[in-house]
Design an enzyme around this catalytic site. Structure first.
Site: not given
Length: 334
Positions: A107-108, A229, A268, A271
């Site tokens: 992460y940044d 799952r 993703g 999501d």
């Protein structure tokens, strides 16, 4: 009326081409993404009306972000632009894995425009949607972002369904930090997405998953609890299904797993599951179909590069029919 409004951080993702490592590559592919954006895009591709509120820098990247939202069918009217000299989008670097090497993320995303999004900057005319969705990632971004998320949940509680994905990220905050914050908002949540690992580790729940889901629903007054799952046979071969509890019917729903999914890019896919499940709840008014659409969306997203899903209602319905033994057995659509 807007079907789904989401709140979260919009990110740039940089990843090496093919199977190269970040330390060795000379070329990085750029994608736009972020958990809540991924959900809004997936739901829009299935035909729901979606919008997102987020804080983005007022620079050349704002146009790219807006174009990406519009191309996916997500309304960008409620984006807030940050005109400060230090305005920036968060970035994360993704390195795909190959067995036995796991995929990894760096992460940044410190001091970003999203991290400085304060409740008083929310658009005054923000519409009341049928459903509002955010996640634990947004709570972890910064204290300001957390206050904004909680303000939106409180603002819409009782006027719209509240959907929340715990979506715990260990590299953003600890389980000890996350638990009291999430416990504070759970009584306001109607639809909860939570992993079995978070149930057991963060919340210390024991026993069968069915009992854990029912316990959350009873303790906090939650309507539905969804848990995915996934079995990763290797970084590139996954099986996927989910389990949902509906407190109104006091019933659980699941289906046979999608087997040996070719996981070209798993980022993703959780999501996408949320997007499909919310479509099932809003468009079909069925928890069973929420599970079906969620599983199919997650399975398809695994096969698509980048954060965002790329599909259609027609494609997903065809995949559902084939999965349930009702569709064509042909190996090609032609």
């Amino acid at each position: 009326m807007t079907d789904i409004l989401t709140y979260g951080e919009i990110l740039l993702r940089l990843s090496p081409a093919g199977q190269e490592r970040l330390t060795d590559t000379g070329t990085l592919a750029l994608n736009v993404g972020g958990a809540e954006l991924n959900v809004a895009c997936g739901a829009a591709q299935l035909g729901l009306s979606t919008a997102m509120t987020a804080r983005i820098p007022q620079n050349g990247l704002a146009g790219a972000v807006r174009r990406r939202l519009r191309a996916s069918g997500v309304a960008d009217s409620w984006l807030v632009e940050d005109s400060s000299p230090q305005a920036r989008l968060g970035i994360y670097y993704y390195e795909p894995g190959a067995s036995p090497r796991k995929p990894s993320v760096i992460y940044d995303r410190g001091n970003t425009s999203a991290a400085g999004f304060r409740p008083e900057e929310l658009p005054a005319e923000l519409p009341v949607p049928r459903l509002f969705h955010t996640s634990g990632i947004s709570l972890a971004v910064s204290p300001d972002a957390r206050r904004t998320a909680l303000e939106l949940i409180r603002r819409f509680h009782g006027k719209a369904l509240i959907s929340f994905d715990v979506n715990y990220r260990a590299r953003m905050w600890s389980e000890q930090e996350a638990r009291p914050v999430i416990e504070e908002l759970l009584p306001l949540v109607d639809v909860l997405f939570i992993s079995e690992e978070s149930c057991r580790r963060m919340f210390g729940r024991t026993g069968p998953l069915e009992e854990i889901q029912k316990g959350f629903a009873q303790e906090y007054g939650i309507r539905q609890v969804f848990t995915t799952r996934r079995t990763a046979l290797s970084p590139r071969e996954h099986c996927f299904t989910s389990l949902a509890y509906d407190s109104r019917e006091d019933a659980w729903f699941s289906e046979d797993a999608y087997q040996r999914i070719e996981a070209i890019d798993r980022i993703g896919s959780g999501d996408a599951y949320v997007a499909g499940a919310l479509y099932g709840l809003l468009a079909c008014e069925s928890v069973r179909q929420a599970v079906w659409y969620g599983n199919a969306m997650a399975a398809v997203k695994n096969t698509v590069p980048g954060d965002l899903p790329s599909t259609s209602l027609e494609e997903i319905q065809g995949i559902l029919a084939a999965h349930h033994g009702e569709g064509s057995a042909s190996e090609m659509n032609r």
